[in-house]
Design a protein around this motif. Structure first.
Motif, PDB file in Angstrom:
ATOM      1  N   ARG A 151       3.342 -56.779  20.019  1.00 15.56           N
ATOM      2  CA  ARG A 151       2.002 -56.287  19.836  1.00 15.56           C
ATOM      3  C   ARG A 151       1.697 -55.237  20.889  1.00 15.56           C
ATOM      4  O   ARG A 151       2.297 -55.179  21.936  1.00 15.56           O
ATOM      5  N   VAL A 155      -9.669 -58.670  18.877  1.00 16.53           N
ATOM      6  CA  VAL A 155      -9.205 -59.048  17.558  1.00 16.53           C
ATOM      7  C   VAL A 155      -8.045 -58.147  17.209  1.00 16.53           C
ATOM      8  O   VAL A 155      -8.149 -56.937  17.301  1.00 16.53           O
ATOM      9  N   GLY A 156      -6.943 -58.713  16.824  1.00 15.49           N
ATOM     10  CA  GLY A 156      -5.792 -57.887  16.497  1.00 15.49           C
ATOM     11  C   GLY A 156      -4.632 -58.734  16.072  1.00 15.49           C
ATOM     12  O   GLY A 156      -4.604 -59.923  16.322  1.00 15.49           O
ATOM     13  N   PRO A 157      -3.647 -58.135  15.418  1.00 16.30           N
ATOM     14  CA  PRO A 157      -2.487 -58.896  14.986  1.00 16.30           C
ATOM     15  C   PRO A 157      -1.601 -59.201  16.174  1.00 16.30           C
ATOM     16  O   PRO A 157      -1.589 -58.453  17.141  1.00 16.30           O
ATOM     17  N   PRO A 195      -0.117 -54.663  10.320  1.00 19.18           N
ATOM     18  CA  PRO A 195       0.212 -55.793   9.460  1.00 19.18           C
ATOM     19  C   PRO A 195       1.197 -55.390   8.378  1.00 19.18           C
ATOM     20  O   PRO A 195       1.126 -54.294   7.842  1.00 19.18           O
ATOM     21  N   VAL A 225      -4.349 -63.307  13.453  1.00 18.98           N
ATOM     22  CA  VAL A 225      -5.385 -62.441  14.012  1.00 18.98           C
ATOM     23  C   VAL A 225      -6.291 -63.298  14.882  1.00 18.98           C
ATOM     24  O   VAL A 225      -6.794 -64.332  14.439  1.00 18.98           O
ATOM     25  N   GLN A 226      -6.498 -62.902  16.124  1.00 14.50           N
ATOM     26  CA  GLN A 226      -7.343 -63.663  17.035  1.00 14.50           C
ATOM     27  C   GLN A 226      -8.821 -63.439  16.692  1.00 14.50           C
ATOM     28  O   GLN A 226      -9.248 -62.317  16.461  1.00 14.50           O
ATOM     29  N   TRP A 277      -8.504 -56.741   8.332  1.00 14.23           N
ATOM     30  CA  TRP A 277      -7.247 -57.482   8.279  1.00 14.23           C
ATOM     31  C   TRP A 277      -6.973 -58.142   6.936  1.00 14.23           C
ATOM     32  O   TRP A 277      -5.814 -58.449   6.631  1.00 14.23           O
TER      33      TRP A 277
END
Length: 514
Positions: free
Chosen positions: A235, A246-248, A297, A338-339, A393
């Protein structure tokens, strides 16, 4: 801890290089000083080496598995430490500082002794310190003031805890709390150990579908980071100015230079007052991270399914909310986890509990803490942010309104646990249940479901679980003090099972504590 005056007198004898006759010194410190003398002759001149320039630091951060659990340390250690003068540092397995987090004033003072990102705090580089000594011993270490080998570090105290790959137990690095006497207070070591345990539990989830990491044949530390499975790409480096994001956390291909992951900017989040990541004096700005570090993604398909299945979902399910046992909730989508913000996870969980939908007033009441419903303007703002997250997402799963409800393609791990228990599928239930539902949530509605779910699983395991299922249940944090469950384990585990000795030992600890 040893008497500081005794330690100071002992430190004065370092120049002789003979420590066998030194008194008033803890053995862990004596051994570390002896090792330090093999690399340094003069404590007054001992300084950490500058190990990573800005580009090397960015590359090390983007490839190291601990970047996956940075939000855990931000939430559990850094945010509570804001305004206290304490620093939180995360170093790799070589002792090289990757991230240092804290108040501006503390960061400036610490930079005076070279305690900053990119510097090497191994014993070989600086001598005795909590991070370096913890890496050597593989155990939690507290070092107070003059116990440091380098005199430049004597104004500081520190607590450090090693962190390991939860799958292989290989050492990944060390987490350190540095500051004044508060850094070695009675509660400091358990606090850091709890944060490390939470991070390792979260890492186990994030890396569950990765290929097992194997130790290098030559025993070198170069391969000590996990070796995730095919299609896994690091990442991007988390924005140091954000404390939640927030992200993968994985994806198959890097984005092109200049592109953000998924072609969109990360959702903005607030920074705790007075708290920031400390770049080293040689570190490039965040927007100068080398290209190719960001991941987008992957397309949906067989390889893009959510990373772990317990109870089976509908074939239409394309996103699974992960809320059990996680300090930072996740949404499993095709490109990877995803957070989520805590509030967003609470909203999605409550909507999952009410498939027919709820009105805005009902949702505000269900999100209440201490009997106070969430303010309408706050709820509207959170729903707007949540919609943007879902649009980014999983655009095929828009949040439905009037009333608010989840789309048909979204499921939740705690609902899968409930279904699995009802179907008598305890293996599936235990696979999805990793601990308490949203353990950081204060919502009364979440708390009620948290207790209901935990009680249902416990009852099912104790009443009809196999020895293997009971053993898996006993590994949950909430089962640690469950004397009845551990006694049952002693009764039903096979006589020759090696696990019986562990059960006996744990029961003895419980009875001694009682």
């Amino acid at each position: 801890m040893a008497n500081p005056s005794n330690v100071l007198r002992a430190h004065e004898q370092l120049d002789t290089g003979e420590l066998t006759a030194v008194s008033g010194l803890r053995e862990i410190v004596r051994s570390s000083w002896q090792r330090s003398l093999e690399h340094h002759r003069d404590p007054d001149r001992s300084r950490p080496a500058h190990a990573l320039d800005s580009r090397a630091l960015a590359a090390a951060r983007s490839s190291h598995p601990l970047r996956l659990v940075l939000p855990v340390f931000e939430q559990l250690l850094a945010a509570p430490a804001a305004g206290t003068g304490l620093l939180v540092a995360i170093a790799d397995e070589h002792g090289r500082m990757l991230w240092v987090l804290g108040d501006d004033d503390a960061l400036r003072r610490a930079s005076g002794m070279g305690f900053e990102a990119g510097m090497d705090w191994s014993e070989e580089s600086i001598g005795t310190s909590a991070p370096g000594t913890a890496l050597v011993t593989g155990e939690s270490v507290q070092i107070t003031g003059p116990e440091h080998f380098a005199r430049s570090a004597h104004p500081w105290s520190c607590t450090a805890v090693p962190i390991r790959d939860p799958r292989t137990r290989r050492l990944l690095g060390v987490v350190d709390l540095t500051g004044d006497e508060k850094a070695v207070a009675r509660h400091s070591q358990p606090l850091v150990e709890a944060a490390v345990a939470a991070a390792q539990a979260e890492m186990r989830v994030l890396l569950h579908d990765s290929a097992p990491a194997s130790a290098p044949a030559d025993g070198s530390a170069q391969a000590s980071a996990p070796a995730p499975g095919a299609g896994w790409v690091p990442r991007s480096v988390p924005d140091p100015r954000r404390t939640q994001h927030v992200g993968p956390v994985r994806g198959p291909q890097p984005a092109q230079a200049g592109e953000s992951a998924g072609g969109a900017k990360p959702a903005p989040d607030a920074e705790p007052p007075g708290l920031r990541f400390a770049p080293s004096a040689h570190e490039a700005p965040v927007d100068q991270v080398p290209p190719g570090d960001q991941a987008a993604p992957r397309g949906r398909g067989a390889e893009g399914a959510p990373h772990r299945r317990g109870a089976q979902d509908s074939s239409r399910t394309v996103a699974v909310l992960r809320t059990t046992g996680l300090q930072v909730p996740l949404l499993d989508v095709a490109g990877g986890p995803v957070q989520l913000r805590q509030r967003h996870a609470e909203i999605l969980s409550i909507l999952a509990l009410h498939p027919a939908g709820v009105s805005s007033a009902e949702l505000a009441a269900l999100l209440a803490t201490d009997g106070e419903p969430l303010a309408a303007v706050t709820l509207r703002a959170e729903m707007t942010r949540l919609r943007k997250v879902l649009e980014r997402w999983c655009p095929e799963l828009p949040l439905l309104s009037r009333p608010y409800r989840l789309p048909a393609g979204m499921s939740a791990d705690f609902l899968r646990v409930t279904r699995a228990i009802a179907a008598g599928e305890l293996d599936a239930a235990l696979a999805d249940y990793r601990g308490e539902l949203l353990p950081c949530s204060d919502s009364a509605a979440i708390d009620s479901e948290r207790h209901r779910l935990a009680a249902a699983l416990r009852s099912a395991v104790l009443e009809s679980g196999t020895p293997e299922q009971l053993w898996e249940y006993l590994q949950l944090p909430e089962a640690a003090a469950d004397e009845e469950a551990w006694r049952l384990g002693l009764r039903i585990l096979p006589a020759r099972s090696p696990k019986r000795s562990l059960v006996v030992s744990h029961l003895e600890e419980l009875l001694a504590g009682a």
